[in-house]
Design a protein around this motif. Structure first.
Motif, PDB file in Angstrom:
ATOM      1  N   ASP A 324       0.801  -1.226   0.000  1.00 12.23           N
ATOM      2  CA  ASP A 324       0.000   0.000   0.000  1.00 12.23           C
ATOM      3  C   ASP A 324       0.832   1.273   0.000  1.00 12.23           C
ATOM      4  O   ASP A 324       0.332   2.345   0.348  1.00 12.23           O
ATOM      5  CB  ASP A 324      -0.974   0.028   1.192  1.00 12.23           C
ATOM      6  N   LEU A 325       2.098   1.174  -0.409  1.00 12.36           N
ATOM      7  CA  LEU A 325       2.918   2.375  -0.552  1.00 12.36           C
ATOM      8  C   LEU A 325       3.224   2.614  -2.027  1.00 12.36           C
ATOM      9  O   LEU A 325       3.286   1.685  -2.827  1.00 12.36           O
ATOM     10  CB  LEU A 325       4.216   2.251   0.238  1.00 12.36           C
ATOM     11  N   CYS A 326       3.422   3.876  -2.374  1.00 12.24           N
ATOM     12  CA  CYS A 326       3.639   4.268  -3.765  1.00 12.24           C
ATOM     13  C   CYS A 326       4.801   5.241  -3.837  1.00 12.24           C
ATOM     14  O   CYS A 326       4.951   6.120  -2.979  1.00 12.24           O
ATOM     15  CB  CYS A 326       2.358   4.922  -4.309  1.00 12.24           C
ATOM     16  N   LEU A 327       5.614   5.103  -4.861  1.00 14.31           N
ATOM     17  CA  LEU A 327       6.748   6.001  -5.075  1.00 14.31           C
ATOM     18  C   LEU A 327       6.320   7.187  -5.941  1.00 14.31           C
ATOM     19  O   LEU A 327       5.667   7.015  -6.973  1.00 14.31           O
ATOM     20  CB  LEU A 327       7.892   5.251  -5.766  1.00 14.31           C
ATOM     21  N   VAL A 328       6.686   8.386  -5.484  1.00 18.33           N
ATOM     22  CA  VAL A 328       6.491   9.608  -6.262  1.00 18.33           C
ATOM     23  C   VAL A 328       7.875  10.206  -6.515  1.00 18.33           C
ATOM     24  O   VAL A 328       8.626  10.457  -5.565  1.00 18.33           O
ATOM     25  CB  VAL A 328       5.599  10.624  -5.515  1.00 18.33           C
ATOM     26  N   THR A 329       8.228  10.408  -7.779  1.00 23.93           N
ATOM     27  CA  THR A 329       9.553  10.891  -8.155  1.00 23.93           C
ATOM     28  C   THR A 329       9.457  12.303  -8.719  1.00 23.93           C
ATOM     29  O   THR A 329       8.631  12.569  -9.587  1.00 23.93           O
ATOM     30  CB  THR A 329      10.197   9.964  -9.204  1.00 23.93           C
ATOM     31  N   THR A 330      10.316  13.174  -8.220  1.00 22.06           N
ATOM     32  CA  THR A 330      10.406  14.544  -8.732  1.00 22.06           C
ATOM     33  C   THR A 330      11.691  14.688  -9.523  1.00 22.06           C
ATOM     34  O   THR A 330      12.781  14.406  -9.013  1.00 22.06           O
ATOM     35  CB  THR A 330      10.406  15.562  -7.580  1.00 22.06           C
ATOM     36  N   LEU A 331      11.562  15.095 -10.780  1.00 21.25           N
ATOM     37  CA  LEU A 331      12.718  15.353 -11.648  1.00 21.25           C
ATOM     38  C   LEU A 331      12.931  16.862 -11.670  1.00 21.25           C
ATOM     39  O   LEU A 331      12.161  17.600 -12.286  1.00 21.25           O
ATOM     40  CB  LEU A 331      12.454  14.805 -13.051  1.00 21.25           C
ATOM     41  N   TRP A 332      13.964  17.325 -10.993  1.00 14.22           N
ATOM     42  CA  TRP A 332      14.202  18.757 -10.844  1.00 14.22           C
ATOM     43  C   TRP A 332      14.896  19.337 -12.078  1.00 14.22           C
ATOM     44  O   TRP A 332      15.559  18.603 -12.833  1.00 14.22           O
ATOM     45  CB  TRP A 332      15.034  19.026  -9.595  1.00 14.22           C
ATOM     46  N   PRO A 333      14.764  20.641 -12.305  1.00 14.43           N
ATOM     47  CA  PRO A 333      15.355  21.260 -13.505  1.00 14.43           C
ATOM     48  C   PRO A 333      16.870  21.123 -13.593  1.00 14.43           C
ATOM     49  O   PRO A 333      17.435  21.130 -14.689  1.00 14.43           O
ATOM     50  CB  PRO A 333      14.940  22.738 -13.384  1.00 14.43           C
ATOM     51  N   ASP A 334      17.552  21.003 -12.431  1.00 15.79           N
ATOM     52  CA  ASP A 334      19.016  20.906 -12.448  1.00 15.79           C
ATOM     53  C   ASP A 334      19.511  19.493 -12.736  1.00 15.79           C
ATOM     54  O   ASP A 334      20.719  19.232 -12.690  1.00 15.79           O
ATOM     55  CB  ASP A 334      19.586  21.406 -11.122  1.00 15.79           C
ATOM     56  N   GLY A 335      18.593  18.566 -13.012  1.00 11.54           N
ATOM     57  CA  GLY A 335      18.982  17.194 -13.315  1.00 11.54           C
ATOM     58  C   GLY A 335      18.955  16.261 -12.126  1.00 11.54           C
ATOM     59  O   GLY A 335      19.137  15.047 -12.282  1.00 11.54           O
ATOM     60  N   SER A 336      18.719  16.791 -10.934  1.00  7.64           N
ATOM     61  CA  SER A 336      18.656  15.930  -9.747  1.00  7.64           C
ATOM     62  C   SER A 336      17.303  15.243  -9.657  1.00  7.64           C
ATOM     63  O   SER A 336      16.324  15.663 -10.289  1.00  7.64           O
ATOM     64  CB  SER A 336      18.919  16.751  -8.482  1.00  7.64           C
ATOM     65  N   THR A 337      17.254  14.202  -8.856  1.00 12.86           N
ATOM     66  CA  THR A 337      16.048  13.393  -8.710  1.00 12.86           C
ATOM     67  C   THR A 337      15.745  13.205  -7.236  1.00 12.86           C
ATOM     68  O   THR A 337      16.652  12.955  -6.434  1.00 12.86           O
ATOM     69  CB  THR A 337      16.243  12.014  -9.368  1.00 12.86           C
ATOM     70  N   GLU A 338      14.479  13.338  -6.869  1.00 14.47           N
ATOM     71  CA  GLU A 338      14.065  13.157  -5.482  1.00 14.47           C
ATOM     72  C   GLU A 338      12.932  12.128  -5.434  1.00 14.47           C
ATOM     73  O   GLU A 338      11.942  12.250  -6.163  1.00 14.47           O
ATOM     74  CB  GLU A 338      13.593  14.482  -4.889  1.00 14.47           C
ATOM     75  N   HIS A 339      13.093  11.127  -4.577  1.00 12.90           N
ATOM     76  CA  HIS A 339      12.096  10.071  -4.447  1.00 12.90           C
ATOM     77  C   HIS A 339      11.379  10.199  -3.099  1.00 12.90           C
ATOM     78  O   HIS A 339      12.022  10.385  -2.065  1.00 12.90           O
ATOM     79  CB  HIS A 339      12.757   8.694  -4.535  1.00 12.90           C
TER      80      HIS A 339
END
Length: 399
Positions: A324-339
Motif C-alpha cells: 500500500d505504498l507508492c513512489l512519487v519521483t520529482t525530476l528537478w530542472p538541475d537534473g537531480s532526482t528526489e524520491h
C-alpha cells in the motif's frame, strides 16, 4: 482507393494507443483520420495498432487465473492476440471507408527480437517486407509491440511497447517523423489524470523524455526514444481524436529537458537488507526486460517493480514488499532526482504538491486532490475470453 505517391515520398507512420479503441466506433474514427492523412499528403501509410483498451490486461488476468507461472512462449502467444484483433478490425474499417489496407502479422514487419517471448528485446529492424507491402498497397496496418525471434516465433516487446515497434519501423523505412497518438495531449509535466495542473510541453529533447520514461513516466517507451535518436526520427506525441492544427502536441527531438513529477502507480515498492542485494536484483530484473527504479528511503535500499508481472518472485526472495505504498519521483530542472514514498491513497495529492513546487503559480494554489479516474476499458475487451467468471474446479462440471 488509389493514392498518388510523391516522387520521394517518405511513408507516414502513425501509432494509435489502446485508448483510441475504447469502443468499436474508435476503429472508424481512426480509419477516417488515416484516410484523410493519406489523401491530403499523398504518401504511403503505416498504421501501428495497439490492442483495444483493457484487452491485454484481461488476457493476463485470465492466464494468471489458470496457472501461476506460464511459459513465456505461451504467454506471448496469448497476449499478442489483442493487437492481432485490432489490426484486423482496423483493416476492415479502412475497407469500409473505401481504402484497401493490408493487415500484416509480426513476421512481415521486419522487426527481430531476442529474449523471453513475453518481454523480448528488439535487436534489429529492416525495411524489406514493409516496403514491399507498401509498394503493392498504399496503407498497411501492423500490430504494435510485436516482433519475431530468430526461430520465426511471434514475441512480445513488453507491455506498452507499441511506441517501440512504430518508431523502429519508421527508422527502418527512412521516415523523418513518427506520430504517437494516445489519451493525453502530449508529453506532460505530470500525469494529467492525477495532476490537473500538469503542463503540456511543446517540445522536449530525446534525453529529456528518456529521463522521464526511465523514472517511470508513461510518456514514450524508453526503447522507442533510443531508436528514434539513432535513426534521426522526430517524434510527435499527440492526443486522439485529433482536431487541431498540425503543430500541436509535443515534438520530441531537439529541445530542452523538463522538470516533471512521476507517480509509480502501477509498481510495487520492495526493500532489501543492503544496497548490494538491491543492485543484484535490479540487474537481473533489467536483464529480464523489466524497468525498475532504484532509490533509498528511510535508510533502506528499495526499488520499484511493475505490479503482477510474471517471473519476478525469484529475484525478490531477499526483499520485502511495502504494501500500500507508492513512489512519487520529482525530476528537478538541475537534473537531480528526489524520491518520496507515500501511502498509495495519498499519491495524487503528493504529486500535485510536488508539481506546484516545480511550476509555482501564485494565482492558482493547488486545491484538494482529485481522485484518479478509472482507466477506460473497451466493452469489447472480453471478446477473446468472455466476461470474468470463476474457472471450473476439479469437482465442478465442465461446460
Amino acid at each position: 482507393m488509389t493514392t498518388r505517391r510523391t516522387p520521394d515520398g517518405r511513408p507516414l507512420v502513425l501509432k494509435f494507443g489502446g485508448s483510441a479503441f475504447a469502443d468499436l466506433d474508435g476503429y472508424h474514427r481512426v480509419a477516417r483520420y488515416a484516410v484523410r492523412r493519406v489523401t491530403e499528403e499523398k504518401r504511403p501509410l503505416v498504421v501501428v495498432a495497439s490492442a483495444m483498451s483493457g484487452t491485454t490486461g484481461r488476457l493476463q488476468q485470465t492466464l494468471d487465473a489458470l496457472v501461476e507461472d506460464p511459459p513465456a512462449d505461451a504467454a506471448a502467444m496469448l497476449l499478442t492476440t489483442g493487437e492481432t484483433v485490432s489490426v484486423a478490425l482496423l483493416a476492415a474499417a479502412l475497407d469500409a471507408e473505401g481504402v484497401t489496407a493490408r493487415p500484416l502479422p509480426a513476421a512481415d514487419t521486419g522487426l527481430l527480437a531476442e529474449g523471453p517471448g513475453d518481454r523480448a528485446r528488439l535487436v534489429s529492424a529492416t525495411a524489406g517486407t514493409l516496403a514491399a507491402a507498401l509498394a503493392d498497397c498504399p496503407v498497411v496496418v501492423v500490430p504494435g509491440g510485436q516482433a519475431v525471434d530468430a526461430d520465426g516465433r511471434t514475441v512480445m516487446l513488453g507491455r506498452n511497447s507499441s511506441d517501440l515497434s512504430a518508431v523502429a519501423a519508421a527508422a527502418a523505412l527512412g521516415a523523418d517523423t513518427c506520430e504517437l497518438f494516445s489519451d493525453v495531449p502530449g508529453v506532460c509535466t505530470a500525469d494529467p489524470h492525477l495532476v490537473p495542473e500538469a503542463r503540456t510541453l511543446s517540445r522536449i529533447s530525446y534525453e529529456g523524455v528518456r529521463r522521464m520514461s526511465r523514472h517511470g513516466a508513461k510518456v514514450v517507451h524508453e526503447g522507442a526514444v533510443d531508436w528514434a535518436e539513432r535513426g534521426g526520427v522526430r517524434l510527435l506525441c499527440r492526443p486522439f481524436p485529433w482536431y487541431e492544427g498540425p503543430d500541436g502536441g509535443t515534438a520530441v527531438g531537439t529541445g530542452p529537458e523538463a522538470a516533471a513529477v512521476v507517480v509509480h502507480k502501477n509498481s510495487d515498492v520492495w526493500c532489501f537488507r543492503s544496497a548490494r542485494q538491491r543492485r543484484a536484483a535490479g540487474e537481473c530484473l533489467w536483464a529480464d526486460g523489466l524497468a525498475v527504479v532504484e532509490f533509498d528511503t528511510a535508510g533502506e535500499a528499495c526499488l520499484t517493480v511493475p505490479t503482477a508481472v510474471r517471473g519476478v518472485a525469484r529475484h525478490l526472495r531477499a526483499a520485502r514488499r511495502l504494501d500500500d505504498l507508492c513512489l512519487v519521483t520529482t525530476l528537478w530542472p538541475d537534473g537531480s532526482t528526489e524520491h518520496t514514498v507515500v501511502p498509495r491513497p495519498e499519491a495524487a495529492a503528493e504529486a500535485r504538491r510536488r508539481h506546484a513546487l516545480l511550476y509555482p503559480d501564485p494565482g492558482n494554489t493547488p486545491g484538494p486532490a482529485v481522485p484518479p479516474p478509472a482507466k477506460a476499458r473497451s466493452p469489447h475487451s472480453d471478446v477473446l475470453v468472455g466476461p470474468t467468471r470463476p474457472l471450473p474446479t476439479e469437482n465442478s462440471p465442465l461446460t
